[in-house]
Write an enzyme that holds these catalytic residues in place. Sequence first.
Site, PDB file in Angstrom:
ATOM      1  N   HIS A 189      -5.416 -10.247  -4.530  1.00 37.04           N
ATOM      2  CA  HIS A 189      -4.203 -10.508  -3.948  1.00 37.04           C
ATOM      3  C   HIS A 189      -3.335 -10.975  -5.248  1.00 37.04           C
ATOM      4  O   HIS A 189      -2.022 -11.182  -4.702  1.00 37.04           O
ATOM      5  CB  HIS A 189      -4.470 -11.857  -3.048  1.00 37.04           C
ATOM      6  CG  HIS A 189      -5.207 -11.464  -1.890  1.00 37.04           C
ATOM      7  ND1 HIS A 189      -6.494 -11.315  -1.898  1.00 37.04           N
ATOM      8  CD2 HIS A 189      -4.828 -10.892  -0.613  1.00 37.04           C
ATOM      9  CE1 HIS A 189      -6.873 -11.114  -0.743  1.00 37.04           C
ATOM     10  NE2 HIS A 189      -5.876 -10.707  -0.049  1.00 37.04           N
ATOM     11  N   ASP A 200       0.741  -1.150   0.136  1.00 35.40           N
ATOM     12  CA  ASP A 200      -0.020  -0.040  -0.079  1.00 35.40           C
ATOM     13  C   ASP A 200       0.806   1.536   0.103  1.00 35.40           C
ATOM     14  O   ASP A 200       0.250   2.356  -0.266  1.00 35.40           O
ATOM     15  CB  ASP A 200      -1.019  -0.096   1.212  1.00 35.40           C
ATOM     16  CG  ASP A 200      -1.731  -1.210   1.322  1.00 35.40           C
ATOM     17  OD1 ASP A 200      -2.173  -1.996   0.474  1.00 35.40           O
ATOM     18  OD2 ASP A 200      -2.195  -1.453   2.384  1.00 35.40           O
ATOM     19  N   ARG A 220      -5.755   0.076   0.526  1.00 37.55           N
ATOM     20  CA  ARG A 220      -6.679   0.615   1.687  1.00 37.55           C
ATOM     21  C   ARG A 220      -6.989   1.959   1.603  1.00 37.55           C
ATOM     22  O   ARG A 220      -7.576   2.148   0.549  1.00 37.55           O
ATOM     23  CB  ARG A 220      -5.803   0.139   2.904  1.00 37.55           C
ATOM     24  CG  ARG A 220      -6.670  -0.032   4.160  1.00 37.55           C
ATOM     25  CD  ARG A 220      -5.932  -0.775   5.049  1.00 37.55           C
ATOM     26  NE  ARG A 220      -6.387  -2.103   5.275  1.00 37.55           N
ATOM     27  CZ  ARG A 220      -5.834  -3.252   5.934  1.00 37.55           C
ATOM     28  NH1 ARG A 220      -4.605  -2.966   6.564  1.00 37.55           N
ATOM     29  NH2 ARG A 220      -6.321  -4.396   5.847  1.00 37.55           N
TER      30      ARG A 220
HETATM   31  O1  F6P Z   1      -2.598  -3.958   3.407  1.00 36.04           O
HETATM   32  C1  F6P Z   1      -2.238  -4.854   2.407  1.00 36.04           C
HETATM   33  C2  F6P Z   1      -3.529  -5.360   1.698  1.00 36.04           C
HETATM   34  O2  F6P Z   1      -3.074  -5.977   0.661  1.00 36.04           O
HETATM   35  C3  F6P Z   1      -4.518  -4.475   1.540  1.00 36.04           C
HETATM   36  O3  F6P Z   1      -4.298  -3.306   0.226  1.00 36.04           O
HETATM   37  C4  F6P Z   1      -5.777  -4.926   1.520  1.00 36.04           C
HETATM   38  O4  F6P Z   1      -6.912  -3.912   1.594  1.00 36.04           O
HETATM   39  C5  F6P Z   1      -5.721  -5.700   2.454  1.00 36.04           C
HETATM   40  O5  F6P Z   1      -4.232  -6.216   2.609  1.00 36.04           O
HETATM   41  C6  F6P Z   1      -6.117  -7.300   2.337  1.00 36.04           C
HETATM   42  O6  F6P Z   1      -6.107  -7.979   3.407  1.00 36.04           O
HETATM   43  P1  F6P Z   1      -6.384  -9.560   3.349  1.00 36.04           P
HETATM   44  O7  F6P Z   1      -5.178 -10.215   2.968  1.00 36.04           O
HETATM   45  O8  F6P Z   1      -6.497  -9.788   4.946  1.00 36.04           O
HETATM   46  O9  F6P Z   1      -7.310  -9.831   2.363  1.00 36.04           O
END
Ligand code: F6P
Length: 347
Positions: free
Chosen positions: A277, A128, A172
């Site tokens: 992801h 981020d 985020r």
């Molecule tokens: O903080 C990194 C991040 O990839 C954000 O961009 C995203 O909102 C969040 O983590 C997603 O989290 P998780 O892997 O718990 O779904």
Amino acid sequence: MKIGMLTGGGDCPGLNAVIRAIVYKGVLHYQDSIYGIYGGWKGLLDGGRIAPLLLEDVVNILNLGGTILKTSRTNPFKHRNGIATVKKNIEKYELDAVIAVGGEDTLGVADKLYEEGVKIIGVPKTIDNDVSGTDQTFGFDTAVNIATEAIDRLRSTAESHNRVIVVEVMGRHSGWIAVKSGIAGGAHLILVPEFPIDAGDVVSRIVKRHACGEQYSVVVVAEGATLTSESSEAKVVTFDHEKDEFGHIRLGGIAHILSTIIRDKTGYDCRTVTLGHIQRGGTPSAFDRVLSTQYGIHAIDLVHQGDFGKMVALRGTKIVSTPLIEAMKEVKTIDREFYEIAEVFFG
Ligand code: F6P
């Protein structure tokens, strides 16, 4: 010295490169014993796993995605006797210091533990790029490259079919990934949390573009962006209502809402792509491999200088150290000047 190391929060490309650098410099230069603390802060709670990390464990991990130490979003301050347990386990394993690699949450815990007397150093990571106190976190460059490649690919298929494609990227509450990949990928509109745009304005900009002869558009939207409207208050779109141990709600879904609005108001053929992801997995870019390596080396040097309560940081082209508390000051967001570069291409 006996040094423990952990990776916490969401993973990102470059974590293994930091681990490798710390083990190499620690073992070969300082004759340290490095211990892996598995699963973030969870590894220091009861039932956690701590084990020696040898050169042979890290010799081939420079370009490997993820983290060999695993990770979690565990917040020891949310666990009964969590802090006492963390301190007890640091003593039990006779760790002289801990290096915590993470974003604002992990580094926030590190700072509080430092105040509790734990000898700790932080290393800032996250795709981020929202950690203040450093010009850049590692992981961000790779995520921007992945998103840029996706936007390039989506531009060509959008053009063939005369479609509007709305691409949702992570980040985020900051628009760094969106604005950088959007500029690099030649997006026609970029929506970020920092500068909300009225939904009607989005539609009229696309209509104007198409009226000028273009019959396709690619819109990049950050997951934390909001759409303003006269009738309702701007709200982030969330995946569900569950919060993690740091109080974060999972963001996601704005691309679908936006693409439905565009389709309903214009009749254009619209599609939605959520990169998710994919932006976090896989091999780090060359830039992130180097930055992670620099961060790791500087972190272990700080341990040996006894300069605890600090995080390593990039300032210009130099690696420096800054108090951990800096990382918690605010979410690092994009400034108006930078966003204006993107706006030139909105038409
Ligand atoms: O903080 C990194 C991040 O990839 C954000 O961009 C995203 O909102 C969040 O983590 C997603 O989290 P998780 O892997 O718990 O779904």
